[in-house]
Design an enzyme around this catalytic site. Structure first.
Site, mmCIF file in Angstrom:
data_model
loop_
_atom_site.group_PDB
_atom_site.id
_atom_site.type_symbol
_atom_site.label_atom_id
_atom_site.label_comp_id
_atom_site.label_asym_id
_atom_site.label_seq_id
_atom_site.Cartn_x
_atom_site.Cartn_y
_atom_site.Cartn_z
ATOM 1 N N GLU A 112 0.252 1.040 11.848
ATOM 2 C CA GLU A 112 0.690 0.458 13.118
ATOM 3 C C GLU A 112 1.180 -0.950 12.843
ATOM 4 O OE1 GLU A 112 -2.909 1.104 13.200
ATOM 5 O OE2 GLU A 112 -2.718 3.184 13.841
ATOM 6 N N TYR B 120 8.565 -2.247 5.787
ATOM 7 C CA TYR B 120 8.189 -0.832 5.839
ATOM 8 C C TYR B 120 9.435 0.069 5.829
ATOM 9 C CZ TYR B 120 3.677 -2.846 7.189
ATOM 10 O OH TYR B 120 2.510 -3.582 7.218
HETATM 11 C C1 LIG Z 1 4.591 -8.787 6.133
HETATM 12 C C2 LIG Z 1 4.174 -9.579 4.883
HETATM 13 C C3 LIG Z 1 2.906 -8.953 4.297
HETATM 14 C C4 LIG Z 1 5.282 -9.474 3.833
HETATM 15 O O1 LIG Z 1 4.794 -10.074 2.654
HETATM 16 P P1 LIG Z 1 5.759 -10.864 1.634
HETATM 17 O O2 LIG Z 1 5.023 -11.000 0.352
HETATM 18 O O3 LIG Z 1 6.292 -12.094 2.254
HETATM 19 O O4 LIG Z 1 6.940 -9.792 1.520
HETATM 20 P P2 LIG Z 1 8.030 -9.629 0.379
HETATM 21 O O5 LIG Z 1 8.494 -10.952 -0.110
HETATM 22 O O6 LIG Z 1 7.516 -8.652 -0.616
HETATM 23 O O7 LIG Z 1 9.208 -8.950 1.191
HETATM 24 C C5 LIG Z 1 9.094 -7.591 1.551
HETATM 25 C C6 LIG Z 1 10.155 -7.232 2.561
HETATM 26 O O8 LIG Z 1 9.896 -7.867 3.790
HETATM 27 C C7 LIG Z 1 11.144 -8.184 4.407
HETATM 28 N N1 LIG Z 1 11.205 -9.625 4.532
HETATM 29 C C8 LIG Z 1 10.536 -10.546 3.801
HETATM 30 N N2 LIG Z 1 10.798 -11.800 4.261
HETATM 31 C C9 LIG Z 1 11.654 -11.623 5.292
HETATM 32 C C10 LIG Z 1 12.268 -12.527 6.198
HETATM 33 N N3 LIG Z 1 12.071 -13.849 6.132
HETATM 34 N N4 LIG Z 1 13.057 -12.014 7.169
HETATM 35 C C11 LIG Z 1 13.258 -10.674 7.266
HETATM 36 N N5 LIG Z 1 12.695 -9.771 6.434
HETATM 37 C C12 LIG Z 1 11.908 -10.249 5.467
HETATM 38 C C13 LIG Z 1 12.236 -7.631 3.526
HETATM 39 O O9 LIG Z 1 12.492 -6.303 3.929
HETATM 40 C C14 LIG Z 1 11.554 -7.623 2.172
HETATM 41 O O10 LIG Z 1 12.059 -6.646 1.313
HETATM 42 P P3 LIG Z 1 13.390 -6.963 0.408
HETATM 43 O O11 LIG Z 1 13.143 -8.304 -0.209
HETATM 44 O O12 LIG Z 1 13.427 -5.859 -0.577
HETATM 45 O O13 LIG Z 1 14.517 -6.991 1.365
HETATM 46 C C15 LIG Z 1 3.967 -11.092 5.201
HETATM 47 O O14 LIG Z 1 5.089 -11.554 5.911
HETATM 48 C C16 LIG Z 1 2.708 -11.394 5.988
HETATM 49 O O15 LIG Z 1 1.628 -11.557 5.421
HETATM 50 N N6 LIG Z 1 2.820 -11.482 7.339
HETATM 51 C C17 LIG Z 1 1.672 -11.774 8.186
HETATM 52 C C18 LIG Z 1 0.730 -10.598 8.253
HETATM 53 C C19 LIG Z 1 1.446 -9.359 8.752
HETATM 54 O O16 LIG Z 1 2.230 -9.409 9.678
HETATM 55 N N7 LIG Z 1 1.149 -8.206 8.108
HETATM 56 C C20 LIG Z 1 1.716 -6.932 8.504
HETATM 57 C C21 LIG Z 1 0.891 -6.302 9.547
HETATM 58 S S1 LIG Z 1 1.545 -4.715 10.064
#
Ligand SMILES: CC(C)(COP(=O)(O)OP(=O)(O)OC[C@H]1O[C@@H](n2cnc3c(N)ncnc32)[C@H](O)[C@@H]1OP(=O)(O)O)[C@@H](O)C(=O)NCCC(=O)NCCS
Length: 166
Positions: free
Chosen positions: A118, A130
């Site tokens: 979710e 995702y």
């Molecule tokens: C969601 C989260 C875990 C992603 O972690 P991250 O280490 O920053 O992610 P990554 O650098 O590996 O990026 C993964 C993907 O996210 C997306 N993404 C990352 N940063 C982004 C940005 N600033 N804007 C849009 N998409 C973005 C892209 O699809 C990226 O994949 P790609 O680089 O192949 O295009 C992080 O933003 C986070 O901890 N958020 C707060 C907690 C949360 O919301 N968790 C999810 C709950 S469902």
């Protein structure tokens, strides 16, 4: 902790993806609390690694620091992504996606065929992550999040055999 998970993985960029252990918990809880408006009770993470036999819990170390955490639940042939977060200082470097891919591949190797989760409908970054891995939106839980009554989008990855990314 489950003993049948694959070994940790260190990649060429120096990231170490490994199972979550008790010594990680202060860092994991800090990442959870800074990342979510509804963090888990701190004791939940202790339960996940010490008592919940369905739990598959991971961290990523970057330069010796715990940079990201992930908890999944493995139920028969399905994986429920329960929580995932990267510390704000480490976001946007590919860490979250690598960790999730590693966990999905590990689950596939344990016989999982499908993963689901979710996500808040406003969480565009997580939704993009995702979708980039092949998760598709297949439902909605109305007013699922109790802090602001936001809907949850349900997403499913139906073919773990073809999991992409690295
Ligand atoms: C969601 C989260 C875990 C992603 O972690 P991250 O280490 O920053 O992610 P990554 O650098 O590996 O990026 C993964 C993907 O996210 C997306 N993404 C990352 N940063 C982004 C940005 N600033 N804007 C849009 N998409 C973005 C892209 O699809 C990226 O994949 P790609 O680089 O192949 O295009 C992080 O933003 C986070 O901890 N958020 C707060 C907690 C949360 O919301 N968790 C999810 C709950 S469902």
């Amino acid at each position: 902790m489950n003993s049948n998970q694959p070994p940790s993985q260190q990649d060429s960029s120096g990231l170490l993806i490994r199972k979550m252990i008790e010594a990680d918990l202060d860092h994991v809880i800090a990442i959870d609390q800074i990342s979510f408006s509804l963090p888990w009770p701190a004791r939940s993470f202790h339960y996940e690694i010490k008592e919940n036999f369905t739990s598959r819990s991971w961290v990523v170390e970057c330069d010796g620091q715990v940079a990201a955490m992930l908890v999944n639940w493995l139920i028969v042939d399905e994986l429920h992504v329960a929580t995932i977060a990267t510390h704000p200082d480490f976001r946007g470097r590919g860490i979250g996606k690598k960790m999730l891919v590693h966990a999905l591949r590990a689950a596939r190797d344990e016989g999982v065929i499908r993963a689901f989760l979710e996500v808040r409908e406003s969480n565009t970054v997580a939704l993009a992550m995702y979708r980039s891995l092949g998760f598709v939106e297949d439902g909605r839980r109305k007013e699922y999040y109790k802090d602001n009554n936001e809907d949850a989008i349900l997403m499913t990855l139906n073919d773990l055999a073809g999991i992409e990314g690295d």
